[in-house]
Write a protein that holds these residues in place. Structure first.
Motif, short mmCIF file in Angstrom:
data_model
loop_
_atom_site.label_atom_id
_atom_site.label_comp_id
_atom_site.label_asym_id
_atom_site.label_seq_id
_atom_site.Cartn_x
_atom_site.Cartn_y
_atom_site.Cartn_z
N GLN A 1 9.57 8.91 7.16
CA GLN A 1 8.36 8.85 6.34
C GLN A 1 7.75 10.24 6.17
O GLN A 1 7.03 10.50 5.21
N TYR A 2 8.07 11.11 7.12
CA TYR A 2 7.43 12.42 7.15
C TYR A 2 8.32 13.54 6.61
O TYR A 2 8.31 14.66 7.12
N GLU A 3 9.11 13.25 5.61
CA GLU A 3 9.92 14.27 4.96
C GLU A 3 9.70 14.23 3.45
O GLU A 3 9.55 13.17 2.86
N ALA A 4 9.68 15.42 2.84
CA ALA A 4 9.56 15.50 1.39
C ALA A 4 10.92 15.25 0.75
O ALA A 4 11.97 15.36 1.40
N GLY A 5 10.90 14.92 -0.54
CA GLY A 5 12.14 14.74 -1.30
C GLY A 5 12.24 15.81 -2.37
O GLY A 5 11.24 16.45 -2.73
N PHE A 6 13.45 16.00 -2.88
CA PHE A 6 13.68 17.06 -3.86
C PHE A 6 14.58 16.59 -4.98
O PHE A 6 15.65 16.03 -4.75
N MET A 7 14.13 16.84 -6.20
CA MET A 7 14.92 16.53 -7.38
C MET A 7 15.95 17.64 -7.61
O MET A 7 15.71 18.79 -7.27
N SER A 8 17.08 17.26 -8.19
CA SER A 8 18.12 18.23 -8.54
C SER A 8 18.32 18.22 -10.05
O SER A 8 18.11 17.20 -10.72
N LEU A 9 18.73 19.37 -10.58
CA LEU A 9 19.07 19.43 -12.01
C LEU A 9 20.28 18.57 -12.32
O LEU A 9 20.55 18.25 -13.48
N SER A 10 21.02 18.19 -11.29
CA SER A 10 22.21 17.35 -11.49
C SER A 10 21.86 15.88 -11.67
O SER A 10 22.68 15.10 -12.17
N HIS A 11 20.67 15.48 -11.25
CA HIS A 11 20.27 14.08 -11.40
C HIS A 11 20.05 13.74 -12.87
O HIS A 11 19.45 14.51 -13.62
N ALA B 1 0.85 -1.19 0.00
CA ALA B 1 0.00 0.00 0.00
C ALA B 1 0.89 1.24 0.00
O ALA B 1 1.57 1.52 0.99
N VAL B 2 0.91 1.96 -1.10
CA VAL B 2 1.72 3.17 -1.21
C VAL B 2 0.93 4.23 -1.98
O VAL B 2 0.09 3.91 -2.81
N CYS B 3 1.20 5.48 -1.69
CA CYS B 3 0.61 6.59 -2.43
C CYS B 3 1.58 7.76 -2.38
O CYS B 3 2.49 7.79 -1.55
N GLY B 4 1.40 8.72 -3.28
CA GLY B 4 2.29 9.86 -3.28
C GLY B 4 2.10 10.71 -4.51
O GLY B 4 1.14 10.52 -5.28
N GLY B 5 2.99 11.65 -4.71
CA GLY B 5 2.90 12.53 -5.85
C GLY B 5 4.01 13.55 -5.85
O GLY B 5 5.00 13.43 -5.10
N HIS B 6 3.86 14.57 -6.70
CA HIS B 6 4.90 15.60 -6.77
C HIS B 6 4.32 16.87 -7.36
O HIS B 6 3.27 16.87 -8.02
N GLY C 1 7.00 13.19 -2.70
CA GLY C 1 6.93 12.39 -1.49
C GLY C 1 5.98 11.23 -1.67
O GLY C 1 5.18 11.20 -2.60
N PHE C 2 6.08 10.26 -0.77
CA PHE C 2 5.19 9.10 -0.81
C PHE C 2 5.04 8.53 0.59
O PHE C 2 5.86 8.77 1.47
N PHE C 3 3.96 7.79 0.78
CA PHE C 3 3.63 7.22 2.07
C PHE C 3 3.31 5.74 1.92
O PHE C 3 2.77 5.32 0.91
N PHE C 4 3.63 4.98 2.95
CA PHE C 4 3.29 3.57 2.97
C PHE C 4 1.88 3.40 3.53
O PHE C 4 1.67 2.88 4.62
N THR C 5 0.91 3.87 2.76
CA THR C 5 -0.50 3.73 3.09
C THR C 5 -1.29 3.88 1.79
O THR C 5 -0.77 4.44 0.82
#
Length: 227
Positions: free
Chosen positions: A198-208, A147-152, A158-162
């Motif tokens: 689980q309670y932190e957002a993630g961030f994409m970089s232009l370097s990725h 069970a996962v959900c999320g978005g951007h 970010g995503f959650f295990f629910t």
């Protein structure tokens, strides 16, 4: 009186507010003479060049920004309506100073960062790469029966295990944090470093790169299969 909030929640995981809620909040503050403050430490220059307020089309009375304005170096800033800012010394009675205020190294790094962000296609690239990453992770989790959900929004994700949807912290608190911890350790063991909560957002970089995204998704599939 005032209302302070993140234009897109990042400190309870990535949670997207309803446009109607923010619009009504602006109206309520106007009706009651209250100050609306957007915490743009995470969203500023990240989800759009104009931050969350540009994304939602809502102008707060005050905005706060973090080290993004210094290209990652230690600095912060606040900005707002003229009548509020004129309360700050030397224009007004409220004294404010800081050891690193206007530090030339941080300001130079910030200016150069903003030059890069203003280049055509920058936010389109962030959006495309982040969409590929988050959907790849979610698809991998669901395919393995989790069970996962999320978005951007642009480069913030970010995503959650629910099962979700997650619209507030109470929803986020239903997440299987023990499973997230196991998944996170599995990713670490494979050289993929993500926020350890689980309670932190993630961030994409232009370097990725595309290769970075594909490798991350592949490792996520491996770990999901082992949970």
């Amino acid at each position: 009186a005032g209302v302070i909030l993140e234009g897109v929640v990042g400190n309870s995981g990535f949670i997207v507010p309803d446009q109607a809620f923010l619009t009504e909040l602006r109206q309520v503050c106007d009706d009651n003479g209250a100050v609306l403050v957007f915490d743009e430490v995470m969203t500023g220059f990240r989800i759009s060049y104009g931050g969350a307020q540009q994304h939602w089309g809502i102008t707060p009375d005050l905005s706060t920004f973090g080290k993004v304005i210094g290209g990652g170096l230690p600095v912060g800033a606040y900005a707002g309506k003229k009548e509020i800012m004129e309360m700050v010394a030397p224009a007004g009675p409220m004294y404010q100073a800081g050891t690193l205020s206007g530090n030339p190294l941080a300001m130079t790094a910030g200016i150069e960062t903003m030059k890069i962000l203003k280049q055509p296609g920058t936010y389109e690239q962030l959006d495309r790469m982040t969409d590929k990453l988050i959907n790849g992770i979610l698809d991998a989790g669901k395919a393995a029966g989790h069970a996962v959900c999320g978005g951007h929004i642009s480069g913030m994700f970010g995503f959650f295990f629910t099962d979700g949807p997650v619209k507030c912290f109470a929803d986020a608190a239903k997440s299987d944090t023990a499973k997230f911890a196991k998944w996170h350790r599995g990713m670490l063991e494979r050289g993929v470093y993500l926020a350890p909560s689980q309670y932190e957002a993630g961030f994409m970089s232009l370097s990725h790169s595309e290769a970075d995204i594909e490798h991350t998704i592949a490792m996520a599939k491996e770990v999901f299969a082992e949970l």
